[in-house]
Design a protein around this motif. Structure first.
Motif, PDB file in Angstrom:
ATOM      1  N   GLY A 163       0.827  -1.203   0.000  1.00 43.36           N
ATOM      2  CA  GLY A 163       0.000   0.000   0.000  1.00 43.36           C
ATOM      3  C   GLY A 163       0.855   1.245   0.000  1.00 43.36           C
ATOM      4  O   GLY A 163       1.797   1.368  -0.793  1.00 43.36           O
ATOM      5  N   LYS A 164       0.566   2.151   0.904  1.00 42.86           N
ATOM      6  CA  LYS A 164       1.394   3.338   1.052  1.00 42.86           C
ATOM      7  C   LYS A 164       2.794   2.919   1.494  1.00 42.86           C
ATOM      8  O   LYS A 164       2.986   1.811   1.999  1.00 42.86           O
ATOM      9  N   GLN A 211       3.569   0.368   4.355  1.00 40.49           N
ATOM     10  CA  GLN A 211       2.328  -0.262   4.776  1.00 40.49           C
ATOM     11  C   GLN A 211       1.886  -1.347   3.803  1.00 40.49           C
ATOM     12  O   GLN A 211       2.283  -1.362   2.641  1.00 40.49           O
ATOM     13  N   GLN A 213      -1.861  -3.388   2.583  1.00 43.02           N
ATOM     14  CA  GLN A 213      -3.307  -3.256   2.597  1.00 43.02           C
ATOM     15  C   GLN A 213      -3.934  -4.649   2.537  1.00 43.02           C
ATOM     16  O   GLN A 213      -3.472  -5.512   1.791  1.00 43.02           O
ATOM     17  N   ALA A 215      -7.867  -6.219   2.176  1.00 40.24           N
ATOM     18  CA  ALA A 215      -9.296  -5.972   2.007  1.00 40.24           C
ATOM     19  C   ALA A 215     -10.092  -7.143   2.583  1.00 40.24           C
ATOM     20  O   ALA A 215      -9.754  -8.302   2.359  1.00 40.24           O
ATOM     21  N   GLU A 265     -11.034  -1.799   4.424  1.00 34.32           N
ATOM     22  CA  GLU A 265      -9.620  -1.764   4.053  1.00 34.32           C
ATOM     23  C   GLU A 265      -8.805  -1.660   5.334  1.00 34.32           C
ATOM     24  O   GLU A 265      -8.902  -0.668   6.074  1.00 34.32           O
ATOM     25  N   SER A 286      -5.144  -1.382   7.006  1.00 29.77           N
ATOM     26  CA  SER A 286      -3.757  -1.031   6.753  1.00 29.77           C
ATOM     27  C   SER A 286      -2.905  -1.562   7.895  1.00 29.77           C
ATOM     28  O   SER A 286      -3.284  -1.432   9.067  1.00 29.77           O
ATOM     29  N   GLU A 324      -8.344   0.877  10.068  1.00 22.52           N
ATOM     30  CA  GLU A 324      -9.400   0.110   9.415  1.00 22.52           C
ATOM     31  C   GLU A 324     -10.494   1.078   9.019  1.00 22.52           C
ATOM     32  O   GLU A 324     -10.961   1.868   9.840  1.00 22.52           O
TER      33      GLU A 324
END
Length: 443
Positions: A344-345, A348, A350, A352, A361, A363, A374
């Motif tokens: 993700g970022k 991080q 992610q 789902a 979602e 993280s 969340e």
């Protein structure tokens, strides 16, 4: 006859193929394909070839139907009906794939049933699909379930299935020879042997950046859903020779005592088959998403990653007063669907999750796997709800594929949720099967 087995059927809020929802935008075209069976949800199939799009589904009369059109010519459809009809069982999913010659292969409508497979000529015209009466072993092909097609490292078509019933089944892999148009056993023995006491429910194989195929599975001792236990893992470069996470060899067939146990979740511990999903972090390391009960008895989402010569387990949700207390046999109307972890970022990951119809979602910190945030996010169902008529008691389902140019094709329809594979007391009106086409996602 009612078959005693439990199966999770994915709904649209957690799409079958796992293609990303975000950033796709509005569809560039929408097309009604056919009227389809709506009495219970069962997975349909969609595939793309070099120049054709293929759909396989159960029509309004429950007959297995295959349709094709050129990728570059919408609405130029050819339809072909095959001689098999769906009952009330949500297990009877459709699997479809093309080999390198362009021949189309379809396996469907099997839940502890004899082989039901069809193959076309090279070039993949659905009008010349013919039954395959035998693959390898007639005795072994009398009680088949969970058909899956995939390709090995050399691009050969592989077909795997469960031989036997829930709690009493083995995982079988076969390989297709295009020159002779015959199937052969890929391994001398089954991948996994339940020893007549249990069977394994697999997710994968999923090919990673490391060139390995990765699988995760649970063991189940009976047709009752709550009897799942012991999250397990293996990997292979060729689908023939299998290894533990540390690279040590696993002899086949894999039995419970020899398996690599990721998390020794006991029976009744809140873990269920088909919700043990493989994902990867930014370094390509395998991460398994699954759920089980916490010490307080609440259902929680967990991640497992192999590091420092052991499996690191982390709870990433913090739900209170929620427990999916699944029990019994037959196809469940599932409360939770999990997806594989993905980068993700920066820093991080992610994950789902769909819980009670709401897509979430989660993280997590990529280094520690500790939960960060969340939040609810739009799901695939939100994308299609304005395009499909959703009658009371119905749910939206989807399956999707992409072509070589990255264009995304989503097939969507509505149907009743699974109801333990039991008949309804009335026949419901057919619903529309629609095709949604999306342009490639921009990086």
């Amino acid at each position: 006859m009612f078959k005693l087995c439990q199966f999770i059927v994915m709904v649209l809020t957690a799409s079958f193929s796992g293609l990303a929802v975000a950033g796709v935008g509005a569809p560039v075209s929408i097309e009604a394909i056919d009227s389809v069976w709506s009495g219970h949800t069962v997975p349909f199939a969609i595939s793309t070839g070099k120049d054709k799009l293929y759909l396989a589904y159960y029509d309004a009369n429950r007959q297995l139907t295959v349709a094709q059109r050129p990728l570059n010519a919408p609405s130029h459809w050819v339809y072909h009906k095959l001689d098999t009809w769906l009952g009330w069982d949500s297990h009877n999913l459709i699997a479809m794939a093309l080999d390198s010659s362009g021949a189309l292969h379809i396996a469907a409508n099997m839940h502890v049933d004899p082989l039901t497979m069809f193959r076309s000529d090279a070039g993949g015209d659905v009008r010349n699909l013919r039954r395959v009466p035998l693959m390898v072993n007639a005795a072994r092909e009398k009680a088949m379930t969970y058909p899956v097609f995939l390709k090995n490292q050399q691009g050969q078509l592989i077909f795997k299935y469960r031989d036997g019933s829930s709690g009493r089944g083995n995982e079988i892999y076969t390989v297709y020879d295009e020159k002779s148009q015959t199937w052969a056993a890929l391994t001398d023995s089954p991948l996994v042997d339940g020893e007549g006491k249990r069977n394994a429910y697999f997710m994968g194989p999923v090919k990673g950046q490391d060139g390995y195929f990765h699988i995760a599975w649970v063991w189940r001792d009976s047709p009752s859903a709550e009897s799942n236990h012991d999250l397990s893992y293996a990997k292979s470069r060729d689908l023939v020779h299998w290894e533990r996470a540390d690279g040590s060899a696993l002899s086949l067939p894999i039995r419970l005592k020899q398996a690599e146990i990721v998390d020794p979740v006991p029976a009744g511990g809140g873990m269920i088959n088909n919700n043990t999903v493989i994902g990867f972090d930014e370094d390509g390391r395998v991460i398994i998403t699954y759920h089980k009960y916490d010490a307080a008895g609440n259902t929680q989402i967990w991640l497992a990653r192999y590091e420092d010569k052991r499996w690191k387990l982390r709870q990433i949700s913090a739900w209170s007063n929620y427990r999916w207390d699944f029990k019994g046999t037959g196809s469940l109307n599932s409360e939770i669907f999990v997806e594989g972890a993905r980068p993700g970022k920066p820093g991080q990951l992610q994950v789902a999750v769909t819980r009670l119809g709401q897509r979430l979602e989660l993280s997590v910190d990529a280094s520690t796997l500790e939960g960060v945030t969340e939040k609810p996010v739009p799901g695939v169902a939100d994308m299609f709800s304005s395009y499909l008529k959703l009658a009371p008691g119905m749910q939206i389902n989807t399956v999707e594929a992409s072509d070589s140019k990255g264009k995304i094709y989503r097939l969507a329809w509505t149907a009743q949720a699974p109801h333990r594979d039991l008949p309804l007391t009335e026949i419901l009106p057919a619903t529309d099967l629609k095709l949604f086409v999306f342009n490639p996602e921009k990086p």
